[in-house]
Design a protein around this motif. Sequence first.
Motif, PDB file in Angstrom:
ATOM      1  N   GLU A  59     109.075  -5.619  70.447  1.00 31.53           N
ATOM      2  CA  GLU A  59     110.125  -6.665  69.780  1.00 31.53           C
ATOM      3  C   GLU A  59     109.124  -7.954  69.393  1.00 31.53           C
ATOM      4  O   GLU A  59     108.104  -7.678  69.442  1.00 31.53           O
ATOM      5  N   HIS A  60     109.808  -8.654  68.435  1.00 30.95           N
ATOM      6  CA  HIS A  60     109.174  -9.833  68.067  1.00 30.95           C
ATOM      7  C   HIS A  60     108.701 -10.724  69.281  1.00 30.95           C
ATOM      8  O   HIS A  60     109.235 -10.760  70.616  1.00 30.95           O
ATOM      9  N   TYR A  61     107.633 -11.518  68.938  1.00 32.16           N
ATOM     10  CA  TYR A  61     107.131 -12.411  69.990  1.00 32.16           C
ATOM     11  C   TYR A  61     108.226 -13.385  70.895  1.00 32.16           C
ATOM     12  O   TYR A  61     108.047 -13.424  72.195  1.00 32.16           O
ATOM     13  N   TYR A  64     104.375 -24.316  79.762  1.00 35.30           N
ATOM     14  CA  TYR A  64     102.978 -24.292  79.046  1.00 35.30           C
ATOM     15  C   TYR A  64     102.993 -22.768  78.539  1.00 35.30           C
ATOM     16  O   TYR A  64     103.385 -21.818  79.253  1.00 35.30           O
ATOM     17  N   ALA A  65     103.070 -22.687  77.166  1.00 38.65           N
ATOM     18  CA  ALA A  65     103.472 -21.345  76.508  1.00 38.65           C
ATOM     19  C   ALA A  65     101.968 -20.861  75.818  1.00 38.65           C
ATOM     20  O   ALA A  65     101.598 -21.639  75.037  1.00 38.65           O
ATOM     21  N   SER A  96     102.420 -22.848  64.895  1.00 41.55           N
ATOM     22  CA  SER A  96     102.613 -23.959  65.869  1.00 41.55           C
ATOM     23  C   SER A  96     104.084 -24.094  66.585  1.00 41.55           C
ATOM     24  O   SER A  96     105.145 -23.612  65.480  1.00 41.55           O
ATOM     25  N   CYS A  97     104.284 -24.303  67.605  1.00 37.44           N
ATOM     26  CA  CYS A  97     105.639 -24.387  68.279  1.00 37.44           C
ATOM     27  C   CYS A  97     106.480 -23.116  68.538  1.00 37.44           C
ATOM     28  O   CYS A  97     107.425 -22.890  68.726  1.00 37.44           O
ATOM     29  N   ALA A  98     105.404 -22.123  68.366  1.00 38.83           N
ATOM     30  CA  ALA A  98     106.136 -20.641  68.612  1.00 38.83           C
ATOM     31  C   ALA A  98     106.352 -20.642  70.257  1.00 38.83           C
ATOM     32  O   ALA A  98     107.311 -19.758  70.549  1.00 38.83           O
TER      33      ALA A  98
END
Length: 394
Positions: free
Chosen positions: A22-24, A50-51, A58-60
């Motif tokens: 699947e997508h991230y 925390y990702a 950025s901001c994924a």
Amino acid sequence: MGRDVYVAGVGMIPFAKPGSSEHYHVMGAQAIRIALQDAHLDYDKVQQVYAGYVYGDSCAGQRAVYEVGMTGVPVINVNNNCSTGSTALFLARQAVASGAVDCALAVGFEQMQAGALGSVFLDRPTPFDRFQEEADALLQVEGVPLALRYFGGAGLAHMQQYGTQLSTFAKIRAKASRHAANNPLALFKKVVTEQEVMDAPVMWPGVMTRLMACPPTCGGAAAIVCSEEFAMRHGLDRSVRIKAQSMTTDYPSTFEKHDMRQVVGVDMTREGARQVYEAAGVGPQDIQVVELHDCFAHNELLTYEGLGLCPEGGAEKFVIDGDNTYGGRFVTNPSGGLLSKGHPLGATGLAQCTELVQQLRGTAERRQVDGARLALQHNLGLGGACVVTLYERV
């Protein structure tokens, strides 16, 4: 360390080959939901996130987290190369231990492309420029991908100093496959023999075959950490505690010792382990189960020594004696490790956490290490950062 920090919930999804996942944001959200379900906790109780990811805009992190909930809490994006997932865990644990929050979520995910790792931004200096210069000075080899060159060169240095045989690295890879056969979430579950590893396509003559390197992988994993008071108030599992944790970065020895083993972070590993043992008041002899960073079979062998599981120069005997598997002194990478489970960079550290928490809970099923009470995690990223975490069954 401040307050005690407990791992209340963990989760990961089956790892997959690039192009078949699947997508991230879907993978990250799935891992979060599994961890929340494992903890029996609603997302609106989480106070910080925390990702971790390496290959993403950025901001994924927000994009993945918003699939689960939009509660306005801080979401901090983390990138520390292959140690990204455990860096997210380090920050989440630190937030709880310091009293800044009572509950934090660490999530890691990666949607990778097939093939060797490489730079994305080609219009600026790479953060590996000094590493490349040192590798160029120490190694005369062409046509070998970057990461393979670093870790293969480190393994070669061990071979040259201690007479370590190529077959010893093959034994490590075969062991990984036997462990992964019992892990339904691993990418490669087929058991391979030492001879099959030796007979795999040669990547660097006399140094490495293809099966000695971990594959690029997609996946997600997550962990929820909290204070004891929060766990008691919400009726959460308090059976696993983070007893000690360290993060180290490179020392002058990385370049000054002119040794590829230093270039790939042996001193970061050694010092990180020392800090953890000292803080916890234990030694490596007290550990029962280990998840360590086996991006290449060569690094697993080096890490045995770096973590103090065996003496310097004693890693080959350690492998031959079977002290790295069931029935030996330390069960190493019962999950199958990066070599067989897979290595989605942002998720790897949290997948290691998931495995060790399950081991200490006694819920690892066919992978279960009998009597597991202390579990050690090692996650390494070149460039560089190393996170070492010790978990304790309470």
